[in-house]
Design an enzyme around this catalytic site. Sequence first.
Site, PDB file in Angstrom:
ATOM      1  CG  ASP A  43      -0.859  -7.064  -4.641  1.00 62.08           C
ATOM      2  OD1 ASP A  43       0.017  -6.240  -4.985  1.00 62.08           O
ATOM      3  OD2 ASP A  43      -0.603  -8.260  -4.387  1.00 62.08           O
TER       4      ASP A  43
ATOM      5  CG  ASP B 268      -3.715 -14.002 -10.790  1.00 62.19           C
ATOM      6  OD1 ASP B 268      -3.196 -13.070 -11.449  1.00 62.19           O
ATOM      7  OD2 ASP B 268      -3.259 -15.156 -10.782  1.00 62.19           O
TER       8      ASP B 268
ATOM      9  CD1 TRP C  11       4.586   3.257  -4.634  1.00 60.09           C
ATOM     10  CD2 TRP C  11       3.858   3.019  -6.732  1.00 60.09           C
ATOM     11  NE1 TRP C  11       5.691   3.213  -5.456  1.00 60.09           N
ATOM     12  CE2 TRP C  11       5.274   3.062  -6.739  1.00 60.09           C
ATOM     13  CE3 TRP C  11       3.191   2.852  -7.936  1.00 60.09           C
ATOM     14  CZ2 TRP C  11       6.019   2.963  -7.919  1.00 60.09           C
ATOM     15  CZ3 TRP C  11       3.927   2.757  -9.108  1.00 60.09           C
ATOM     16  CH2 TRP C  11       5.316   2.816  -9.100  1.00 60.09           C
TER      17      TRP C  11
ATOM     18  CE  LYS D 226       8.488  -3.438  -9.642  1.00 56.02           C
ATOM     19  NZ  LYS D 226       8.602  -3.716  -8.196  1.00 56.02           N
TER      20      LYS D 226
ATOM     21  N   GLY E 216       0.773  -1.237   0.000  1.00 54.47           N
ATOM     22  CA  GLY E 216       0.000   0.000   0.000  1.00 54.47           C
ATOM     23  C   GLY E 216       0.802   1.284   0.000  1.00 54.47           C
TER      24      GLY E 216
ATOM     25  CG  ASP F  28       6.006  -0.993  -7.684  1.00 52.88           C
ATOM     26  OD1 ASP F  28       6.923  -0.853  -8.511  1.00 52.88           O
ATOM     27  OD2 ASP F  28       6.213  -1.056  -6.455  1.00 52.88           O
TER      28      ASP F  28
END
Length: 210
Positions: free
Chosen positions: A80, A96, A62, A161, A60, A121
């Site tokens: 997530d 997922d 971000w 990322k 958490g 990310d």
Amino acid sequence: MARSKTSKAWLQEHVNDHFVHRAKAEGWRSRASFKLLEIDDKDKLLKPGEVVVDLGAAPGGWCQVAVQRVGEGGKVFAIDLLEMQGIAGVDFMQGDFREESVLREFESRLAGRQVGLVLSDMAPNISGVNVSDQARSIYLCELALEFAREHLKPDGAFLVKVFQGSGFNEFLAAMRETFEVVATRKPKSSRDRSPELYLLGRRLKHGGSV
């Protein structure tokens, strides 16, 4: 089982990490918060009232930055595979992202909203097999880019990322096909030895979400 030299080195680095200590002192959930803070200070991505999507949000860090900077008029949607403790102003879903049914349920939460910023990310669970890990990482990046194409408003932005290696150049080309401006960012809080960097795409070339 005895720890490997690599895991011992990582643990020692983590214990001595300046940003780990700062995160604890300042109330951030992870050192990753400083990556987004630095990038946003430079690029002004998180605007008051903005709708933000955070892919791969746990734990958490971000989300904390995003919800603080978009303010009460904004909204953060996060997903997530791992559980994440709730954050006021964040609509979190555990699931997922790679599964179609999970993606559709997550999209339904947007309720047709156009998104100003998509953050990713995401990273795969590391197996230690570099070729496999890199392929799975690029796949997650591709899924995030596809999501951004479908849901960003025309002047929106996408921050993802990426690990440098096989498939990176192809993904960079896909970013350049999608956005008018693509830039690379390597925050100070990103460890020097890490092959990670962040690609920032701004302004969709073909109109954005409908």
